[in-house]
Design an enzyme around this catalytic site. Structure first.
Site, mmCIF file in Angstrom:
data_model
loop_
_atom_site.group_PDB
_atom_site.id
_atom_site.type_symbol
_atom_site.label_atom_id
_atom_site.label_comp_id
_atom_site.label_asym_id
_atom_site.label_seq_id
_atom_site.Cartn_x
_atom_site.Cartn_y
_atom_site.Cartn_z
ATOM 1 N N HIS A 27 43.092 -35.788 17.629
ATOM 2 C CA HIS A 27 41.719 -35.480 18.029
ATOM 3 C C HIS A 27 41.262 -34.169 17.397
ATOM 4 O O HIS A 27 40.163 -34.088 16.820
ATOM 5 C CB HIS A 27 41.662 -35.388 19.557
ATOM 6 C CG HIS A 27 40.317 -35.011 20.101
ATOM 7 N ND1 HIS A 27 39.392 -35.936 20.526
ATOM 8 C CD2 HIS A 27 39.725 -33.798 20.286
ATOM 9 C CE1 HIS A 27 38.309 -35.325 20.953
ATOM 10 N NE2 HIS A 27 38.485 -34.016 20.812
ATOM 11 N N GLU A 28 42.105 -33.141 17.492
ATOM 12 C CA GLU A 28 41.732 -31.833 16.957
ATOM 13 C C GLU A 28 41.670 -31.831 15.439
ATOM 14 O O GLU A 28 40.919 -31.042 14.842
ATOM 15 C CB GLU A 28 42.716 -30.771 17.449
ATOM 16 C CG GLU A 28 42.728 -30.575 18.961
ATOM 17 C CD GLU A 28 41.378 -30.156 19.520
ATOM 18 O OE1 GLU A 28 40.618 -29.478 18.800
ATOM 19 O OE2 GLU A 28 41.079 -30.500 20.670
ATOM 20 N N HIS A 33 38.131 -32.380 14.424
ATOM 21 C CA HIS A 33 37.331 -31.157 14.420
ATOM 22 C C HIS A 33 37.680 -30.288 13.217
ATOM 23 O O HIS A 33 36.788 -29.718 12.571
ATOM 24 C CB HIS A 33 37.595 -30.361 15.709
ATOM 25 C CG HIS A 33 37.125 -31.039 16.957
ATOM 26 N ND1 HIS A 33 35.858 -31.564 17.094
ATOM 27 C CD2 HIS A 33 37.758 -31.271 18.144
ATOM 28 C CE1 HIS A 33 35.722 -32.084 18.307
ATOM 29 N NE2 HIS A 33 36.861 -31.920 18.959
#
Length: 443
Positions: free
Chosen positions: A19-20, A23
């Protein structure tokens, strides 16, 4: 406990890091300086800084991770370096950066599901057992031995696919259309109405309540004890029991119950041995349980083998089906959340880290494929959770960006700060509530 904790850490690490990474890559694409990418929280145990100025760290608490972009320009920095702060980017660029995390969460699920469909999984053939009277399946006219070919127009091959296709209508109380094939090869469509559910779904077998279950396999003799009633009757290893008394095409569970219920009574059996049918008579010997009740025993262990098939797809079809499965799962999660908000389902359905650790351990014990599939389910949940428009989550930040695009200017800083305080308070409440639910399950 340690086993569950280990696989919980693996699950959360994989899901959160991926998920990170979304980003991180989006921030790099728009030339935002990423100050730190940390696996875990708390005290930094190990760190290394790359040529772009990003500190890659492993921290003490292995319960996820985070990406820390440069929020505001540093004092005295050059205009070029100041432009690398996320606050200096356009609303659309920030919207993409915040949305890239949930996107990568869904991407991980698509990758996992695609890989599973390409490599193939072994599943039971979806032959249905005779449904109990008054169940939804019985009312729809489903018969024992019917094979499920499609659910709501979607072809299914194995039992897992059939269960997945039926999950949403079962949980939402919707009507479904099943394409069935009877043992003679004839096909027909039936419409089945599932009753609406309420309360908590914890430990509830929706399929079983609806009368949908796999047809139990025929009993095969796995072991015969010396001098037992079965050996005296002539039963041998490998014999397939077809009928017992008046019970035709008897299942392994029904056969065991039939034997136990008839101590000291002679029971006719029809068996198949080397493709030849034979008739035998067996007299179960009475043994008494702790309540003094006589139970029939014949000294034979039975096994049952479900007919199975390998469900496998080509590369492009796998990617398409995996994408559909991912977003169907996400949409189902949103529907269930909506039902909890409107009071149709209990908030006790919310699970916290203790429950996730328990499920991670259980799935790992079943097999590596089930554990990987569990990771896919969790990453979809993380993606959905972060898209909820609560300040403090990615979805809330994306809403701020959308408002700024419409207004042509950002919301007042005081409004954003108060919104974040409300959002963090709500998230803290949900976290505490999830912990309480977990503890209640344990107790």
């Amino acid at each position: 406990m340690l086993f569950n904790l280990l696989f919980f850490i693996i699950t959360i690490s994989v899901v959160v890091v991926f998920h990170e990474l979304g980003h991180y890559f989006a921030a790099r694409y728009y030339n935002v300086r990423v100050e730190r990418f940390s696996l875990g929280f708390g005290k930094v145990l190990f760190k290394r800084t790359d040529k772009h100025g990003t500190e890659w760290a492993v921290s003490a608490l292995p319960l996820g991770g985070y990406v820390k972009p440069l929020a505001e320009p540093l004092a005295g920095s050059s205009p070029r370096e100041a432009a690398r702060a996320i606050s200096q980017k356009t609303p659309w660029q920030r919207f993409v950066i915040f949305g890239a995390g949930p996107f990568f969460s869904f991407l991980l699920a698509i990758i996992i599901y695609s890989g599973m469909k390409i490599t193939g999984t072994t599943e039971p053939v979806p032959y249905l057992a005779q449904p109990a009277p008054e169940t939804a399946a019985y009312m729809a006219g489903i018969k024992g031995g019917d094979r499920v070919l499609a659910v709501n127009g979607m072809d299914v091959q194995g039992w897992a696919e059939a269960r997945l296709a039926l999950l949403e209508p079962l949980a939402t109380g919707a009507d479904s259309t099943l394409l069935l094939q009877n043992p003679n090869g004839a096909t027909r469509e039936v419409s089945i109405h599932f009753p609406k559910v309420s309360g908590t779904l914890e430990g509830v077998d929706l399929m079983g309540q609806a009368g949908l279950a796999l047809m139990a396999p025929k009993p095969r003799v796995a072991n015969v004890l010396d001098d037992g009633a079965g050996q005296q009757a002539g039963l041998r290893h490998g014999d397939l029991v077809l009928n017992a008394g008046t019970h035709e095409d008897i299942s392994i569970t029904d056969l065991i119950s039939f034997i136990q219920a008839n101590p000291d009574k002679t029971l006719p059996l029809l068996i198949s041995r080397n493709n030849t049918e034979l008739s035998l008579n067996v007299t179960p010997r009475a043994e008494f349980n702790e309540n003094g009740q006589a139970i029939g025993k014949i000294g034979v262990a039975f096994s049952g083998q479900y007919p199975t098939l390998t469900v496998r797809y080509g590369i492009f079809e796998s990617i398409y089906l995996a994408t559909v499965q991912t977003f169907d799962t996400a949409w189902f999660s949103l529907k269930m959340l909506g039902k909890m908000v409107t009071g149709q389902l209990s908030w006790k359905n919310i699970s916290g880290p203790i429950a996730i650790a328990d499920y991670a351990g259980q799935s790992a014990q079943v097999g590596l494929d089930k554990f990987i599939e569990f990771i896919a389910l969790i990453t979809v949940s993380i993606g959905v959770l972060n898209l909820i428009p609560i300040p403090g989550l990615d979805g809330g930040q994306m809403v701020f960006c959308l408002i700024e695009m419409v207004r042509k200017k950002a919301l007042p800083e005081q409004v954003q700060e108060k919104s974040l305080m409300v959002g963090y308070s709500l998230l803290l409440f949900l976290m505490i509530f999830a912990f309480v639910n977990d503890i209640a399950r344990v107790l």
